[in-house]
Design a protein around this motif. Structure first.
Motif, PDB file in Angstrom:
ATOM      1  N   PHE A 148       0.855  -1.176   0.000  1.00 37.77           N
ATOM      2  CA  PHE A 148       0.000   0.000   0.000  1.00 37.77           C
ATOM      3  C   PHE A 148       0.895   1.232   0.000  1.00 37.77           C
ATOM      4  CE2 PHE A 148      -4.218  -1.715   0.653  1.00 37.77           C
ATOM      5  CZ  PHE A 148      -3.968  -2.966   1.185  1.00 37.77           C
ATOM      6  N   VAL A 149       0.453   2.258  -0.710  1.00 34.85           N
ATOM      7  CA  VAL A 149       1.204   3.515  -0.701  1.00 34.85           C
ATOM      8  C   VAL A 149       0.204   4.662  -0.776  1.00 34.85           C
ATOM      9  CG1 VAL A 149       1.476   3.579  -3.230  1.00 34.85           C
ATOM     10  CG2 VAL A 149       3.111   4.800  -1.768  1.00 34.85           C
ATOM     11  N   GLN A 150       0.561   5.733  -0.090  1.00 36.46           N
ATOM     12  CA  GLN A 150      -0.279   6.929  -0.115  1.00 36.46           C
ATOM     13  C   GLN A 150      -0.048   7.647  -1.448  1.00 36.46           C
ATOM     14  OE1 GLN A 150      -1.683   7.147   3.147  1.00 36.46           O
ATOM     15  NE2 GLN A 150      -3.243   8.463   2.240  1.00 36.46           N
ATOM     16  N   GLU A 151      -1.121   8.195  -1.978  1.00 31.63           N
ATOM     17  CA  GLU A 151      -1.015   8.993  -3.202  1.00 31.63           C
ATOM     18  C   GLU A 151       0.056  10.067  -3.018  1.00 31.63           C
ATOM     19  OE1 GLU A 151      -4.729  10.803  -4.132  1.00 31.63           O
ATOM     20  OE2 GLU A 151      -4.211  11.205  -6.218  1.00 31.63           O
ATOM     21  N   LYS A 152       0.847  10.277  -4.070  1.00 32.45           N
ATOM     22  CA  LYS A 152       1.919  11.275  -4.147  1.00 32.45           C
ATOM     23  C   LYS A 152       3.201  10.847  -3.435  1.00 32.45           C
ATOM     24  CE  LYS A 152      -1.348  15.075  -4.602  1.00 32.45           C
ATOM     25  NZ  LYS A 152      -1.894  16.330  -4.036  1.00 32.45           N
ATOM     26  N   GLU A 153       3.164   9.719  -2.740  1.00 35.52           N
ATOM     27  CA  GLU A 153       4.372   9.214  -2.103  1.00 35.52           C
ATOM     28  C   GLU A 153       5.128   8.322  -3.081  1.00 35.52           C
ATOM     29  OE1 GLU A 153       3.930  11.405   0.974  1.00 35.52           O
ATOM     30  OE2 GLU A 153       5.425   9.819   1.230  1.00 35.52           O
ATOM     31  N   ALA A 154       6.402   8.060  -2.777  1.00 34.08           N
ATOM     32  CA  ALA A 154       7.199   7.124  -3.561  1.00 34.08           C
ATOM     33  C   ALA A 154       7.083   5.725  -2.962  1.00 34.08           C
ATOM     34  CB  ALA A 154       8.656   7.558  -3.590  1.00 34.08           C
ATOM     35  N   VAL A 155       7.253   4.725  -3.817  1.00 35.36           N
ATOM     36  CA  VAL A 155       7.173   3.337  -3.342  1.00 35.36           C
ATOM     37  C   VAL A 155       8.222   2.511  -4.073  1.00 35.36           C
ATOM     38  CG1 VAL A 155       5.402   2.709  -5.052  1.00 35.36           C
ATOM     39  CG2 VAL A 155       5.620   1.375  -2.942  1.00 35.36           C
ATOM     40  N   THR A 156       8.781   1.539  -3.362  1.00 33.70           N
ATOM     41  CA  THR A 156       9.769   0.632  -3.940  1.00 33.70           C
ATOM     42  C   THR A 156       9.222  -0.783  -3.933  1.00 33.70           C
ATOM     43  OG1 THR A 156      11.638   1.982  -3.213  1.00 33.70           O
ATOM     44  CG2 THR A 156      12.090  -0.320  -3.736  1.00 33.70           C
ATOM     45  N   LEU A 157       9.231  -1.401  -5.090  1.00 31.79           N
ATOM     46  CA  LEU A 157       8.813  -2.796  -5.222  1.00 31.79           C
ATOM     47  C   LEU A 157      10.067  -3.647  -5.401  1.00 31.79           C
ATOM     48  CD1 LEU A 157       5.767  -2.409  -7.652  1.00 31.79           C
ATOM     49  CD2 LEU A 157       5.871  -2.126  -5.169  1.00 31.79           C
ATOM     50  N   ASP A 158      10.182  -4.669  -4.558  1.00 31.21           N
ATOM     51  CA  ASP A 158      11.407  -5.460  -4.525  1.00 31.21           C
ATOM     52  C   ASP A 158      11.434  -6.574  -5.567  1.00 31.21           C
ATOM     53  OD1 ASP A 158      11.630  -5.382  -0.875  1.00 31.21           O
ATOM     54  OD2 ASP A 158      12.199  -3.907  -2.395  1.00 31.21           O
ATOM     55  N   CYS A 159      12.615  -6.824  -6.067  1.00 29.02           N
ATOM     56  CA  CYS A 159      12.818  -7.919  -7.011  1.00 29.02           C
ATOM     57  C   CYS A 159      14.244  -8.415  -6.876  1.00 29.02           C
ATOM     58  CB  CYS A 159      12.575  -7.439  -8.443  1.00 29.02           C
ATOM     59  SG  CYS A 159      13.017  -8.632  -9.727  1.00 29.02           S
ATOM     60  N   THR A 160      14.414  -9.699  -6.635  1.00 31.81           N
ATOM     61  CA  THR A 160      15.742 -10.292  -6.695  1.00 31.81           C
ATOM     62  C   THR A 160      15.725 -11.376  -7.764  1.00 31.81           C
ATOM     63  OG1 THR A 160      15.217 -11.885  -4.949  1.00 31.81           O
ATOM     64  CG2 THR A 160      16.295  -9.825  -4.284  1.00 31.81           C
ATOM     65  N   TYR A 161      16.905 -11.637  -8.302  1.00 33.38           N
ATOM     66  CA  TYR A 161      16.962 -12.592  -9.411  1.00 33.38           C
ATOM     67  C   TYR A 161      18.140 -13.529  -9.226  1.00 33.38           C
ATOM     68  CZ  TYR A 161      20.532  -9.387 -11.174  1.00 33.38           C
ATOM     69  OH  TYR A 161      21.659  -8.604 -11.305  1.00 33.38           O
ATOM     70  N   ASP A 162      18.081 -14.613  -9.936  1.00 35.94           N
ATOM     71  CA  ASP A 162      19.172 -15.577  -9.904  1.00 35.94           C
ATOM     72  C   ASP A 162      19.405 -16.063 -11.321  1.00 35.94           C
ATOM     73  OD1 ASP A 162      19.855 -18.824  -8.409  1.00 35.94           O
ATOM     74  OD2 ASP A 162      21.177 -17.138  -8.850  1.00 35.94           O
TER      75      ASP A 162
END
Lengths: 116, 113
Positions: A12-26
């Motif tokens: 969840f993120v508030q409107e106008k805020e920044a958000v980071t979605l995580d991804c790791t790979y192999d």
């Protein structure tokens, strides 16, 4: 074999805020590409951003940037100034590069909800 | 609109039946990829064609087959359908097999009852 891990089923993120979605790979490949796609509730897959494994600078596309940390094998998506229209599923994906095929391996996705 | 078209949009059929999904790539794109999105397996790559020839194969079942025609449209054939084949099937096209950017069609939602 290539593998993508997205550990956040929902965010969840508030409107106008920044958000980071995580991804790791192999992967054992030296040359590969990393992608983020957005899938709204309507179902279509929308390409957001691409990072090649040899690109030294992090990719940016408008409000989207990819935080690429090769040593940690992570490719996080940063969305700045979130908008209500950003509510969707987000998929991280990777492919080999230069092998004549960019077949994508996807993670399980993160559902982002933007709160007004 | 990505420029990639897929027909039909929705398909409901019974177990044991056979269906054909059609994909028209963007004008000028030579490469077509097929993906399956199901609740169990998530999004997975099935097969790629480039200029009429098979280029790469993923987790495609033997009951499934595909081809790309001289006009570059592609068809995915699914036979002996099972309940577990219910999924959203996407095709994506790219300019050539060395272009990373894939443009996805709207998908065909297959429901097997």
């Amino acid at each position: 074999a290539q593998k993508i891990t997205q550990t956040q089923p929902g965010m969840f993120v508030q409107e106008k805020e920044a958000v980071t979605l995580d991804c790791t790979y192999d992967t054992s490949d030296q040359s590969y590409g990393l992608f983020w796609y957005k899938q709204p509730s309507s179902g279509e897959m929308i390409f957001l951003i691409y990072q090649g494994s040899y690109d030294e600078q992090n990719a940016t596309e408008g409000r989207y940037s990819l935080n690429f940390q090769k040593a940690r094998k992570s490719a996080n998506l940063v969305i700045s100034a979130s908008q209500l229209g950003d509510s969707a599923m987000y998929f991280c994906a990777m492919s080999r590069s230069g092998a004549g095929s960019y077949q994508l391996t996807f993670g399980k996705g993160t559902k982002l909800s933007v709160i007004p | 609109d990505s420029g990639v078209t897929q027909t039909p949009k929705h398909l409901i059929t019974a177990t044991g039946q056979r269906v054909t999904l059609r994909c028209s790539p963007r004008s000028g794109d030579l490469s077509v990829y097929w993906y399956q999105q199901s609740l169990d397996q998530g999004l997975q790559f099935l097969i790629q064609y480039y200029n009429g020839e098979e280029r790469a194969k993923g987790n495609i079942l033997e009951r499934f087959s595909a081809q790309q025609f001289p006009d570059l449209h592609s068809e995915l054939n699914l036979s002996s359908l099972e309940l577990g084949d219910s999924a959203l099937y996407f095709c994506a096209s790219s300019v050539d097999s060395y272009s990373y950017e894939q443009y996805f069609g709207p998908g065909t939602r297959l429901t097997v009852t």
